[in-house]
Design a protein around this motif. Structure first.
Motif, PDB file in Angstrom:
ATOM      1  N   VAL A 204      -1.688   3.482 -12.517  1.00 57.06           N
ATOM      2  CA  VAL A 204      -2.383   2.248 -12.865  1.00 57.06           C
ATOM      3  C   VAL A 204      -3.840   2.641 -13.045  1.00 57.06           C
ATOM      4  O   VAL A 204      -4.570   2.847 -12.078  1.00 57.06           O
TER       5      VAL A 204
ATOM      6  N   THR B 219      -7.054  -4.836  -8.703  1.00 60.16           N
ATOM      7  CA  THR B 219      -5.853  -4.147  -9.170  1.00 60.16           C
ATOM      8  C   THR B 219      -4.823  -4.022  -8.059  1.00 60.16           C
ATOM      9  O   THR B 219      -3.624  -4.212  -8.277  1.00 60.16           O
TER      10      THR B 219
ATOM     11  N   VAL C 181      -0.981  -5.368  -8.214  1.00 57.34           N
ATOM     12  CA  VAL C 181       0.162  -4.478  -8.008  1.00 57.34           C
ATOM     13  C   VAL C 181       1.011  -4.953  -6.837  1.00 57.34           C
ATOM     14  O   VAL C 181       2.245  -4.941  -6.891  1.00 57.34           O
TER      15      VAL C 181
ATOM     16  N   VAL D  84       3.722   3.675  -8.001  1.00 58.60           N
ATOM     17  CA  VAL D  84       2.511   3.633  -8.818  1.00 58.60           C
ATOM     18  C   VAL D  84       1.409   4.426  -8.116  1.00 58.60           C
ATOM     19  O   VAL D  84       1.397   4.572  -6.892  1.00 58.60           O
TER      20      VAL D  84
ATOM     21  N   VAL E 295       2.531  -3.504 -15.375  1.00 56.80           N
ATOM     22  CA  VAL E 295       3.087  -3.374 -14.028  1.00 56.80           C
ATOM     23  C   VAL E 295       4.422  -4.113 -13.944  1.00 56.80           C
ATOM     24  O   VAL E 295       5.391  -3.621 -13.354  1.00 56.80           O
TER      25      VAL E 295
END
Length: 255
Positions: A193, A234, A238, A215, A204
């Motif tokens: 990512v 982020t 996620v 990830v 995602v």
């Protein structure tokens, strides 16, 4: 590297990884567009062909060791970002044999172009942009299927960074992205990512739906000031898609 470690301590990060670029593809660049990037100009010939320098594994590992000595409270991972590893297995083998690398990424920067290679910014001027993105994503399964030396696929949306004109939505290439992500998941790799640009949330979601299990976060920070940019937002996104931190701060996030 010292500056990046100091910045990590300032931010309160428990760990960071230096995934140094290792490239072997010679590609064509627009010399006029390299203004302000003297290091790239020095590597380029008058014909615009850029030849990556040899990787100094000994010097790199020595620099990592110095950082670890100076910042004992910071977990510092060694690492590499291997450009087009499926094309350069023979050249990559001695690099990997030179020492221990904790985090190895595989990336696709270049595509064939005539009798040479070029990155997406160098292709958009004379090829249909949609065709360039589709060609890039079609190469990803060949990348993950043709090399087993890396654990993490870097910046799968790389060509969209340089899309000419108004930004394009990833959804315009959903089928192609899903195909690339599915192949990556089946190969047992993690998806990076990359937070150097605002995250595309659908990537995602597609990654999870296509079987992705892990990830990795990467700020793609070529300067200390870029370290951990957008990590907070982020991480929230996620996590909302079912991925959780590992036992250690340097672990990949998994579901």
């Amino acid at each position: 590297m010292i500056g990046a470690c100091a910045r990590a301590v300032e931010l309160g990060l428990p760990a960071l990884a230096f995934t140094e670029h290792v490239d072997h593809t010679v590609w064509t660049v627009d010399l006029g567009a390299l203004h302000g990037t003297d290091h790239l100009l020095r590597l380029s010939g008058p014909d615009g062909r850029l030849t990556p320098p040899a990787f100094d594994a000994e010097g790199y590992l020595a620099a990592v060791a110095e950082c670890r000595e100076r910042f004992p409270g910071l977990r510092i991972l060694s690492g590499l970002e291997l450009g087009e590893p499926h094309w350069h297995a023979a050249a990559i083998a001695p690099v990997l044999a030179a020492g221990r690398f904790d985090r190895v990424l595989g990336s696709l920067h270049c595509l064939p172009d005539g009798d040479g290679f070029a990155e997406p910014p160098g292709l958009y001027g004379h090829r249909d942009p949609q065709e360039v993105v589709r060609a890039y994503l079609a190469e990803i399964p060949r990348l993950v299927g043709g090399s087993d030396v890396f654990a993490v696929l870097a910046h799968v949306d790389y060509p969209l960074r340089y899309w000419p004109g108004e930004p394009v939505e990833a959804g315009a290439f959903e089928e192609e992205f899903r195909h690339a992500l599915r192949a990556t998941a089946r190969a047992g790799r993690a998806m990076e990512v990359n937070t150097s640009r605002p995250l595309r949330p659908e990537l995602v979601r597609w990654w999870r739906e296509e079987g992705g299990r892990e990830v990795s976060f990467g700020s793609d920070a070529h300067e200390p000031s870029g370290l951990a940019r957008r990590f907070g937002e982020t991480a929230d996104l996620v996590e909302a898609h079912g991925f959780r931190p590992g036992r250690h701060p340097h672990d990949l996030w998994a579901r």
